[in-house]
Scaffold this motif. Structure first.
Motif, PDB file in Angstrom:
ATOM      1  N   ASN A 318       0.798  -1.222   0.000  1.00 10.42           N
ATOM      2  CA  ASN A 318       0.000   0.000   0.000  1.00 10.42           C
ATOM      3  C   ASN A 318       0.829   1.270   0.000  1.00 10.42           C
ATOM      4  OD1 ASN A 318      -2.879   0.158  -0.029  1.00 10.42           O
ATOM      5  ND2 ASN A 318      -2.801  -1.410   1.546  1.00 10.42           N
ATOM      6  N   PHE A 321       2.651   1.408  -3.474  1.00 16.71           N
ATOM      7  CA  PHE A 321       1.782   1.134  -4.593  1.00 16.71           C
ATOM      8  C   PHE A 321       1.365   2.407  -5.328  1.00 16.71           C
ATOM      9  CE2 PHE A 321      -2.657   0.417  -5.881  1.00 16.71           C
ATOM     10  CZ  PHE A 321      -2.434  -0.538  -6.832  1.00 16.71           C
ATOM     11  N   TYR A 322       1.084   3.474  -4.557  1.00 13.10           N
ATOM     12  CA  TYR A 322       0.519   4.678  -5.163  1.00 13.10           C
ATOM     13  C   TYR A 322       1.576   5.577  -5.783  1.00 13.10           C
ATOM     14  CZ  TYR A 322      -3.544   3.219  -2.508  1.00 13.10           C
ATOM     15  OH  TYR A 322      -4.578   2.499  -2.013  1.00 13.10           O
ATOM     16  N   PHE A 348      -0.246   4.349   6.076  1.00 12.51           N
ATOM     17  CA  PHE A 348      -0.097   2.914   5.821  1.00 12.51           C
ATOM     18  C   PHE A 348       1.191   2.312   6.357  1.00 12.51           C
ATOM     19  CE2 PHE A 348      -3.061   4.123   2.342  1.00 12.51           C
ATOM     20  CZ  PHE A 348      -4.113   3.353   2.762  1.00 12.51           C
ATOM     21  N   PHE A 418      -9.589   6.111   8.876  1.00  6.89           N
ATOM     22  CA  PHE A 418     -10.611   6.447   7.897  1.00  6.89           C
ATOM     23  C   PHE A 418     -10.638   7.967   7.701  1.00  6.89           C
ATOM     24  CE2 PHE A 418     -15.119   7.326   6.933  1.00  6.89           C
ATOM     25  CZ  PHE A 418     -15.186   6.660   5.728  1.00  6.89           C
ATOM     26  N   ILE A 421      -7.630   9.078   5.693  1.00  8.34           N
ATOM     27  CA  ILE A 421      -7.760   8.766   4.270  1.00  8.34           C
ATOM     28  C   ILE A 421      -8.704   9.764   3.604  1.00  8.34           C
ATOM     29  CG2 ILE A 421      -8.721   7.078   2.677  1.00  8.34           C
ATOM     30  CD1 ILE A 421      -7.573   4.923   4.519  1.00  8.34           C
ATOM     31  N   SER A 425      -7.577  12.244   0.622  1.00 13.99           N
ATOM     32  CA  SER A 425      -8.209  12.141  -0.691  1.00 13.99           C
ATOM     33  C   SER A 425      -8.999  13.412  -0.986  1.00 13.99           C
ATOM     34  CB  SER A 425      -9.090  10.892  -0.777  1.00 13.99           C
ATOM     35  OG  SER A 425     -10.062  10.933   0.217  1.00 13.99           O
ATOM     36  N   PHE A 428      -6.545  15.842  -2.261  1.00 15.46           N
ATOM     37  CA  PHE A 428      -6.169  15.419  -3.611  1.00 15.46           C
ATOM     38  C   PHE A 428      -7.243  15.859  -4.611  1.00 15.46           C
ATOM     39  CE2 PHE A 428      -5.033  11.516  -6.381  1.00 15.46           C
ATOM     40  CZ  PHE A 428      -4.212  12.305  -7.172  1.00 15.46           C
TER      41      PHE A 428
ATOM     42  N   VAL B 567     -11.277   1.618   1.095  1.00 16.81           N
ATOM     43  CA  VAL B 567     -11.784   2.985   0.940  1.00 16.81           C
ATOM     44  C   VAL B 567     -10.654   3.884   0.452  1.00 16.81           C
ATOM     45  CG1 VAL B 567     -12.530   5.007   2.250  1.00 16.81           C
ATOM     46  CG2 VAL B 567     -13.688   2.837   2.555  1.00 16.81           C
ATOM     47  N   GLY B 568      -9.489   3.713   1.059  1.00 21.05           N
ATOM     48  CA  GLY B 568      -8.324   4.483   0.618  1.00 21.05           C
ATOM     49  C   GLY B 568      -7.988   4.181  -0.824  1.00 21.05           C
ATOM     50  N   TYR B 569      -7.938   2.914  -1.129  1.00 15.45           N
ATOM     51  CA  TYR B 569      -7.595   2.518  -2.491  1.00 15.45           C
ATOM     52  C   TYR B 569      -8.625   3.061  -3.464  1.00 15.45           C
ATOM     53  CZ  TYR B 569      -6.876  -0.320  -6.594  1.00 15.45           C
ATOM     54  OH  TYR B 569      -6.675  -0.720  -7.883  1.00 15.45           O
ATOM     55  N   SER B 571     -10.756   5.589  -3.255  1.00 12.59           N
ATOM     56  CA  SER B 571     -10.799   7.027  -3.506  1.00 12.59           C
ATOM     57  C   SER B 571      -9.577   7.483  -4.290  1.00 12.59           C
ATOM     58  CB  SER B 571     -10.956   7.799  -2.200  1.00 12.59           C
ATOM     59  OG  SER B 571      -9.986   7.372  -1.292  1.00 12.59           O
ATOM     60  N   PHE B 572      -8.418   6.903  -4.016  1.00 14.25           N
ATOM     61  CA  PHE B 572      -7.234   7.283  -4.796  1.00 14.25           C
ATOM     62  C   PHE B 572      -7.383   6.820  -6.244  1.00 14.25           C
ATOM     63  CE2 PHE B 572      -4.823   7.242  -0.634  1.00 14.25           C
ATOM     64  CZ  PHE B 572      -4.816   8.621  -0.543  1.00 14.25           C
TER      65      PHE B 572
END
Lengths: 457, 607
Positions: A318, A321-322, A348, A418, A421, A425, A428, B567-569, B571-572
């Motif tokens: 994780n 990954f991004y 993460f 949560f 995140i 986001s 973002f 949820v993180g995955y 939304s990204f």
């Protein structure tokens, strides 16, 4: 039309002049609040260090993790004094450099921990330089977007705000009072960002290597730093261009070279490679399930044994990954990419603490121009505040009062993550939306002339 | 008699008698020369250095034979010269305790004249020595083996020092030959084999509870190799000792439980007691004084303390029948000596209790620093059994007994602190001697899930810092090995020394918890101390609660955590792959239908 152009340019020139005059004027004006802020921040820490709270704070699982607890550093030094390798047990997980740093300054540890946030604070002073350039180039954007750009005056308060956000953030204060070495790691990352923004590829590479050496995860900051330098040197990101490859290899060489040198040095300091499994193996395989604010501990405490390896891989991926998709999406905006990466790391990573959260939160004032596009900032702030208050309460109920069980604390960590995140986001989303508006105008119209709504498609 | 009890106790005797009770030397002329001889040893020991102890260890080896001799002369019964070379002796020592309880200690000693130390020698002939153990010894190249199973805790303050101390649960320590290359492999197999032989859960001994003490254990038998790489030590404090452990233990005896003292071992009585401890000790010893030939010694001991109050009636009266619900009718025919001893030291004129039948035979021995007097009943003589052909010893208390002498050394430990996060282990060692300081070696083995912080270790005596002169600390590795802490501390006279160390409790994986962890999790930490005269004291095991996860919801946790990650995955992923577009509402259905028809007709579409 020419008149209009002339007008515009004169306005811009004016604004430039005004801006310069302003900045000089403000620079003298800023010194006072900055000093005041610094004094306040140091006083708070000094008072807390001396109070009885310090010990209580340094035991909190939210503030210290097995990786950075001060108690474990002292234990490592004690083991070294006993002639036992600190890595022979499972207490000490700092890097060899840390042992040797603290070997000499263990008596002045408090000062070290007081100074380290100030380093971060230095960073904030220079964040602005980039932003100003950004603002001055803004004339190529549509006219109605001017309200999206920040006025130079606004820009000038960003360093103060960033400093305030970091230095007066309760998370930072707690982490500093607990003498968590997380503060030092943050300082290294902050210095790295500072050097990157100042354009020093050599220092930036070395500091990035140091940050990676400390806690492996900052590895992902390589991409944004590289993008930033490429952008700064006007080298397009084009895989067929030799100049791109030349610089990339050069930067990679600095980074990998210093990483090798640092690791080799630690080997010579200690005379063994014991620290590799004890530091990096510990980070990756998550053997210590002491509760913290992250997602790992309860998940792996409850995990079925034969799925453990699989899920460890999934969870560790994780963080990394991004990096590539984010770098592609944000290749024009490396500073925001740095923010995103740091935030993802702190969410993460296997042993997060509030100190990590504080680092990326310090960036938030720098994105103050995104506030109008944030969708659920109120909800997120409420969640984060409520969780921060509930952490100690539910911990007490579980561990001391015995009237709750582990699920209560777990629920709060889940909610906290949560919230984080959602926060990241949301930022973002806001950043992308602002970019869209900067190119397409703020007040978008449908074909039939009515006000349009933007959707992600 | 007590000469063969344990070399350990013997040394302490000598030193002790010279130190603590110098007056007793005058009254007992017999052993006087001996005591004087050993006084020098005590001087060496009291220096308290590790080197001093090692020296003492060796001296002890050499004194063993001498003491044996002096002891046998005291009893005026010489050891039968080794004609058959294999030998079996059995004895029962009964010590009335001042609390009204009674302490019975069986010892069965088998000597086997075989030299295992020579490599490659196949032994196939077994006479008295149990074959199962002999095979184990040769297969795993064991040099010394000590195993004990104990139920209950020995209360040093009420009962004094036991003959052979043992910690609650199971304890196993083994010295391997220095020819063994894979010690851990041998150890693993050995524990599994012993587990089968004794019907115990010794197979739960693995690397996580095995330690290699560097200084606390020395070989008790022949051989001066003290390389602790060949030593393995483990305890299982949770082990419950019961009948199924006693039966295989009895089967190792030459006479089984058919004849001799072993007849008394009825499990329903033995386990209806406050303390029960059975042990097997195997070591190589010298066959004679010159040590020209070596032999294996197997000592099987069984110690039991019967409680006055659980026995049912308030009368302070004991008999063999009441204790064991059996009487003795004969000695084991294979035994070269078979005796019952009753400790009458505190009862020289019979004012405390009364023994019947009385015996003219008296024996003396020095046990754990005390000169003790014993009434001896020799079962190999017919007159012991009288006309009834059965021997039932009766012991009747006359009045209230006085207080016990406080044991010179004793220790206790407890966990301080509250909550399930951190805590502090306190070990308190008392030295009750009015003017002598003792060096004490403290060994502590702590399971890995208690994370010790050695920098918080404090040793205080008389509210002053008492710096240990030797510390050996091996930190734990998660799920691999326990903490091991050994310290040499000097105990000042008449003092209380407190050793504290802080620890942190770990949250374990849900499969790693022992059954019923919410109730109690025994993390047992036996402490051993050895002073220069080799008294071993075990402290009580500790009960430490650990924080527990909710065992009922692994699926829920996996689902919920994965949801948050998803949820993180999500939304990204959403933001990365999509772009912003102006939302153009699709035209109403009627318009779309009309346009469809228009397209078919080739007419311009509606907008």
């Amino acid at each position: 039309k020419t008149v209009c152009d002339l007008n515009l340019s004169s306005v811009l020139m004016n604004s430039n002049l005004v801006h310069r005059a302003d900045s000089f004027f403000l620079a003298t004006k800023m010194a006072a609040p900055l000093t005041l802020l610094l004094i306040v921040a140091v006083t708070i820490r000094a008072v807390l260090f001396r109070s009885s709270w310090a010990e209580l704070i340094s035991e909190r699982v939210e503030v210290v993790s097995p990786l950075n607890a001060w108690k474990r550093v002292v234990e490592g030094l004690a083991l070294l004094d006993l002639g036992v390798s600190p890595y022979s047990g499972d207490v000490f997980h700092e890097t060899p450099f840390m042992i040797y740093l603290f070997h000499f300054v263990v008596d002045y540890a408090e000062i070290v921990f007081m100074v380290s946030p100030d380093l971060v604070f230095c960073l904030s002073r220079f964040l602005t330089s980039l932003k100003q350039k950004y603002a001055l180039e803004s004339d190529r954007y549509p006219a109605d977007c001017l309200e999206l750009l920040r006025s130079p005056k606004e820009m000038f308060y960003i360093p103060l705000k960033v400093a305030m956000f970091y230095l007066l953030n309760p998370f930072t204060i707690l982490s500093c009072v607990a003498k968590s070495t997380c503060g030092l790691n943050n300082a290294i990352i902050a210095l790295f960002i500072l050097c990157t923004l100042k354009g020093s590829a050599l220092l930036s590479g070395i500091l990035l290597a140091l940050a990676t050496y400390q806690s492996i995860y900052p590895l992902t900051l390589f991409a944004p730093a590289l993008l930033f330098f490429l952008q700064r040197l006007y080298i397009p990101v084009n895989l067929r261009r030799s100049s791109f490859w030349f610089f990339t290899l050069q930067y990679a060489f600095i980074y990998v070279g210093s990483l090798v040198v640092i690791t080799g040095l630690s080997f010579f300091l200690l005379g063994s490679w014991d620290f590799i499994p004890s530091v990096y193996g510990f980070i990756f395989s998550v053997p210590d399930l002491t509760p913290n604010i992250g997602l790992f501990w309860y998940f792996f405490a409850e995990m079925f044994e034969h799925f453990r390896l699989f899920f460890i891989c999934v969870f560790q991926i994780n963080v990394f990954f991004y990096t590539i998709p984010l770098s592609i999406k944000l290749k024009e905006h490396p500073v925001f990419l740095i923010f995103m990466q740091i935030a993802i790391i702190s969410i993460f990573k296997s042993y997060p603490t509030v100190g990590d959260v504080a680092l990326y939160m310090a960036f938030l004032p720098a994105w103050s121009h995104l506030y109008r596009f944030l969708r659920n900032i109120f909800l997120v702030s409420c969640v984060l505040l409520a969780c921060s208050a509930l952490f100690p309460v539910l911990w007490h109920l579980w561990i001391y009062a015995g009237s709750a069980n582990s699920n209560f604390y777990y629920a709060i960590t889940l909610l906290f993550n949560f919230g984080q995140i959602l926060l990241v986001s949301d930022y973002f989303y806001a950043y992308l939306r602002r970019e869209h508006h900067l190119t397409h105008g703020l007040y978008l119209k449908k074909k039939d002339g009515t006000e349009a709504t933007l959707v992600l498609k | 008699m007590a000469a063969h009890r344990c070399g350990l106790s013997l040394v302490c005797i000598l030193i002790f008698s010279s130190l603590a009770h110098p007056s007793s030397c005058d009254t007992l002329e017999k052993a006087n020369d001996n005591t004087a001889e050993k006084r020098s040893i005590s001087e060496v020991n009291t220096d308290g250095s590790v080197a001093g102890e090692a020296l003492n260890e060796r001296q002890w080896q050499s004194t063993d034979a001498e003491v044996d001799r002096s002891d046998s002369t005291t009893h005026s019964e010489a050891l039968t010269p080794a004609a058959a070379r294999d030998e079996f002796q059995e004895e029962l020592v009964i010590r009335p305790l001042h609390s009204g309880d009674i302490y019975a200690s069986f010892q069965f000693r088998t000597l086997w004249d075989t030299d295992f130390l020579q490599e490659g020698q196949k032994v196939s002939h077994y006479r008295l020595f149990p074959k199962s153990l002999g095979q184990v010894l040769s297969k795993f190249s064991v040099r010394e083996l000590h195993i004990s199973f104990t139920q209950g805790f020995w209360r040093t303050m009420q009962w004094g020092q036991p003959f052979i101390p043992s910690p609650p649960g199971a304890e196993l320590w083994v010295w391997f030959h220095d020819t063994v290359s894979d010690v851990d492999g041998n150890w693993k197999e050995l524990t599994n084999v012993l587990s089968g032989i004794f019907c115990a859960s010794l197979n739960f001994i693995d690397l996580t509870n095995t330690v290699q003490p560097s200084a606390s254990f020395k070989p008790l038998g022949l051989g001066n190799a003290t390389d602790h790489r060949f030593l393995r030590y483990a305890t299982l404090p949770r082990e419950i000792v019961c009948t199924e452990n006693l039966t295989p233990w009895k089967k190792l005896l030459p006479c089984g439980s058919k004849a001799g003292l072993a007849v008394l071992m009825k499990s329903e009585k033995l386990f209806h007691s406050s303390f029960h401890s059975q042990a097997v000790h195997i070591r190589p010893i010298c066959q004679d004084e010159q040590c020209s030939s070596k032999a294996w010694e197997l000592r099987q001991t069984l110690n039991v303390v019967f409680d006055l109050h659980t026995s049912g009636q308030g009368k302070k009266e004991w008999s063999l029948f009441k204790m064991f619900s059996r009487t003795l009718t004969e000695a084991c025919p294979l035994a070269s000596s078979s005796k019952v001893y009753v400790d009458i030291t505190d009862n020289p004129e019979g004012e405390l209790f009364e023994l019947s039948p009385a015996t003219p035979l008296l024996g003396q021995a020095v046990v754990l620093g005390d000169r003790r007097t014993y009434s001896v009943y020799d079962l190999s003589r017919a007159e012991t059994f009288g006309q009834l052909r059965s021997f039932n010893l009766l012991l009747r208390w006359k009045g209230d007994s006085g207080d016990m002498l406080r044991p010179l050394l004793h220790a206790e430990r407890y966990v301080a602190g509250f909550g399930l996060q951190t805590g502090e282990i306190h070990t308190v060692i008392y030295n009750n001697h009015p003017y002598r300081a003792f060096p004490v070696l403290l060994m502590d083995s702590v399971p890995w899930y208690l994370q010790l912080y050695i920098h918080t270790l404090t040793v205080t005596s008389k509210s002053r810092d008492n710096k240990p002169s030797y510390i050996h600390y091996q930190p734990a590795k998660d799920r691999h090995r326990p903490h091991l802490l050994e310290m040499l501390i000097q105990l000042p006279p008449h003092s209380m020394t407190e050793v504290t160390v802080q620890f942190e409790r770990a949250l374990l994986k849900w499969t790693e918890y022992t059954p019923d962890p919410n109730h109690d999790l025994t993390s047992i930490v036996p402490v051993k101390e050895e002073s220069s005269y080799f008294v071993r004291v075990y402290t009580e095991p500790l009960l430490v609660n650990l924080p527990t996860p909710d065992f009922s919801m692994p699926y829920n946790v996996i689902c919920l955590t994965c949801t948050v990650v998803a949820v993180g995955y999500g939304s990204f992923y959403n933001l990365l792959t999509r772009t912003f577009q102006v939302d153009e509402p699709s035209p109403p259905l009627s318009k779309r239908l009309a346009n469809l028809i228009r397209r078919m007709r080739g007419v311009p579409l509606l907008t």
